[in-house]
Design a protein around this motif. Structure first.
Motif, mmCIF file in Angstrom:
data_model
loop_
_atom_site.group_PDB
_atom_site.id
_atom_site.type_symbol
_atom_site.label_atom_id
_atom_site.label_comp_id
_atom_site.label_asym_id
_atom_site.label_seq_id
_atom_site.Cartn_x
_atom_site.Cartn_y
_atom_site.Cartn_z
ATOM 1 N N ASP A 1 43.650 7.345 14.508
ATOM 2 C CA ASP A 1 44.323 8.572 14.961
ATOM 3 C C ASP A 1 44.566 8.429 16.459
ATOM 4 O O ASP A 1 44.027 9.160 17.275
ATOM 5 C CB ASP A 1 43.442 9.791 14.642
ATOM 6 C CG ASP A 1 44.026 11.094 15.158
ATOM 7 O OD1 ASP A 1 45.246 11.149 15.437
ATOM 8 O OD2 ASP A 1 43.250 12.065 15.279
ATOM 9 N N TYR A 2 45.393 7.439 16.807
ATOM 10 C CA TYR A 2 45.563 7.082 18.213
ATOM 11 C C TYR A 2 46.188 8.190 19.053
ATOM 12 O O TYR A 2 46.023 8.227 20.256
ATOM 13 C CB TYR A 2 46.341 5.771 18.354
ATOM 14 C CG TYR A 2 47.757 5.836 17.835
ATOM 15 C CD1 TYR A 2 48.811 6.137 18.685
ATOM 16 C CD2 TYR A 2 48.028 5.605 16.492
ATOM 17 C CE1 TYR A 2 50.103 6.203 18.211
ATOM 18 C CE2 TYR A 2 49.326 5.669 16.006
ATOM 19 C CZ TYR A 2 50.355 5.971 16.872
ATOM 20 O OH TYR A 2 51.628 6.043 16.392
ATOM 21 N N LYS A 3 46.893 9.136 18.419
ATOM 22 C CA LYS A 3 47.473 10.252 19.178
ATOM 23 C C LYS A 3 46.498 11.427 19.275
ATOM 24 O O LYS A 3 46.814 12.446 19.878
ATOM 25 C CB LYS A 3 48.778 10.723 18.526
ATOM 26 C CG LYS A 3 49.903 9.716 18.638
ATOM 27 C CD LYS A 3 51.184 10.274 18.059
ATOM 28 C CE LYS A 3 52.309 9.280 18.167
ATOM 29 N NZ LYS A 3 53.547 9.801 17.564
ATOM 30 N N LYS A 4 45.341 11.282 18.653
ATOM 31 C CA LYS A 4 44.285 12.305 18.670
ATOM 32 C C LYS A 4 44.800 13.654 18.165
ATOM 33 O O LYS A 4 44.549 14.695 18.746
ATOM 34 C CB LYS A 4 43.682 12.454 20.071
ATOM 35 C CG LYS A 4 43.189 11.151 20.659
ATOM 36 C CD LYS A 4 42.095 10.530 19.810
ATOM 37 C CE LYS A 4 41.645 9.186 20.345
ATOM 38 N NZ LYS A 4 41.392 8.207 19.318
ATOM 39 N N GLN A 5 45.511 13.606 17.014
ATOM 40 C CA GLN A 5 46.064 14.819 16.420
ATOM 41 C C GLN A 5 45.239 15.322 15.229
ATOM 42 O O GLN A 5 45.569 16.334 14.645
ATOM 43 C CB GLN A 5 47.509 14.568 15.982
ATOM 44 C CG GLN A 5 48.408 14.253 17.162
ATOM 45 C CD GLN A 5 49.806 13.850 16.737
ATOM 46 O OE1 GLN A 5 49.993 13.124 15.784
ATOM 47 N NE2 GLN A 5 50.796 14.342 17.466
ATOM 48 N N GLY A 6 44.191 14.584 14.855
ATOM 49 C CA GLY A 6 43.339 15.020 13.751
ATOM 50 C C GLY A 6 43.810 14.560 12.387
ATOM 51 O O GLY A 6 43.300 15.020 11.372
ATOM 52 N N GLU B 1 49.875 10.924 -2.430
ATOM 53 C CA GLU B 1 50.981 11.731 -2.963
ATOM 54 C C GLU B 1 50.549 13.189 -3.111
ATOM 55 O O GLU B 1 51.288 14.103 -2.800
ATOM 56 C CB GLU B 1 51.442 11.194 -4.317
ATOM 57 C CG GLU B 1 52.259 9.935 -4.234
ATOM 58 C CD GLU B 1 53.607 10.159 -3.589
ATOM 59 O OE1 GLU B 1 54.338 11.065 -4.021
ATOM 60 O OE2 GLU B 1 53.924 9.410 -2.644
ATOM 61 N N PHE B 2 49.320 13.394 -3.599
ATOM 62 C CA PHE B 2 48.819 14.739 -3.837
ATOM 63 C C PHE B 2 48.490 15.467 -2.536
ATOM 64 O O PHE B 2 48.689 16.660 -2.409
ATOM 65 C CB PHE B 2 47.580 14.695 -4.747
ATOM 66 C CG PHE B 2 47.092 16.049 -5.153
ATOM 67 C CD1 PHE B 2 47.736 16.766 -6.148
ATOM 68 C CD2 PHE B 2 45.991 16.628 -4.542
ATOM 69 C CE1 PHE B 2 47.297 18.017 -6.531
ATOM 70 C CE2 PHE B 2 45.544 17.881 -4.916
ATOM 71 C CZ PHE B 2 46.197 18.576 -5.910
ATOM 72 N N ASN B 3 47.979 14.735 -1.555
ATOM 73 C CA ASN B 3 47.500 15.352 -0.310
ATOM 74 C C ASN B 3 48.462 15.220 0.858
ATOM 75 O O ASN B 3 48.151 15.654 1.956
ATOM 76 C CB ASN B 3 46.149 14.747 0.089
ATOM 77 C CG ASN B 3 45.061 15.209 -0.836
ATOM 78 O OD1 ASN B 3 44.637 16.346 -0.783
ATOM 79 N ND2 ASN B 3 44.635 14.333 -1.734
ATOM 80 N N PHE B 4 49.594 14.614 0.616
ATOM 81 C CA PHE B 4 50.563 14.394 1.683
ATOM 82 C C PHE B 4 51.129 15.741 2.131
ATOM 83 O O PHE B 4 51.752 16.449 1.371
ATOM 84 C CB PHE B 4 51.686 13.491 1.160
ATOM 85 C CG PHE B 4 52.694 13.131 2.186
ATOM 86 C CD1 PHE B 4 52.396 12.214 3.171
ATOM 87 C CD2 PHE B 4 53.950 13.698 2.170
ATOM 88 C CE1 PHE B 4 53.332 11.853 4.122
ATOM 89 C CE2 PHE B 4 54.902 13.352 3.122
ATOM 90 C CZ PHE B 4 54.587 12.429 4.089
ATOM 91 N N SER C 1 50.808 13.590 6.932
ATOM 92 C CA SER C 1 49.484 13.301 7.469
ATOM 93 C C SER C 1 48.364 13.525 6.471
ATOM 94 O O SER C 1 48.489 14.281 5.530
ATOM 95 C CB SER C 1 49.234 14.180 8.693
ATOM 96 O OG SER C 1 49.249 15.542 8.300
ATOM 97 N N ILE C 2 47.251 12.825 6.712
ATOM 98 C CA ILE C 2 46.015 13.000 5.965
ATOM 99 C C ILE C 2 44.952 13.375 6.992
ATOM 100 O O ILE C 2 44.675 12.608 7.922
ATOM 101 C CB ILE C 2 45.597 11.695 5.240
ATOM 102 C CG1 ILE C 2 46.686 11.219 4.263
ATOM 103 C CG2 ILE C 2 44.258 11.873 4.534
ATOM 104 C CD1 ILE C 2 46.936 12.111 3.079
#
Length: 159
Positions: free
Chosen positions: A36-41, A69-72, A76-77
């Motif tokens: 998460d290199y942009k530190k967006q969570g 597919e289900f959590n997209f 993002s995850i």
């Protein structure tokens, strides 16, 4: 089947957190944060499989695809979703006896070994099909003179 990933509750996340050893939970947080290199969570779905495997979870490409597919959501995850998925697969234990029995089917000479190329081929065409690179990685360190001592391999998976 998309229905195999029901909506999770906070108790599921707490369960996932409590089931992992504290040092593994910390490692998962650290590695997730590196990706998460942009530190967006969150991370992109295409990183889930690599993270799981790097952290020691047994996952198939199909399982990852179904999960993402289900959590997209908006590309993002989240860490929470990743942790639930990771914990479920990290804690999945492969039964040593069942694995030995499956390998014995390929041990036509009853020698306790199986042909490495035959096993690799089977891993790529039966059940949760692995890619060639995945099969090579799985068998790395177990091939001696073109064969695999499948009891040793099964014991390693049972740890």
């Amino acid at each position: 089947d998309l229905h195999s990933f029901p909506t999770r509750r906070s108790s599921d996340l707490r369960f996932a957190s409590e089931q992992l050893p504290p040092e593994k939970l910390e490692q998962v947080k650290t590695v997730f944060n590196l990706y998460d290199y942009k530190k967006q969570g969150y991370i992109s779905p295409d990183l889930v499989e690599r993270l799981c495997k790097n952290l020691g979870a047994y996952v198939t490409t199909d399982e990852v695809h179904e999960f993402t597919e289900f959590n997209f959501q908006e590309g993002s995850i989240t860490f929470e979703k990743f942790l639930e998925f990771f914990a479920e697969h990290y804690l999945k234990k492969i039964d040593k006896t069942a694995l030995i029995n499956a390998f014995q089917f390929l041990d036509k000479g009853k020698t306790g070994t199986i042909n490495a190329q035959e096993l690799k081929h089977s891993l790529m065409v039966i059940g949760d099909k692995l890619k060639e690179e995945e099969a090579d990685e799985l068998l790395q360190g177990f091939v001696e003179r073109g064969v695999i001592d499948y009891r040793r391999l099964a014991t390693e998976f049972d740890k």
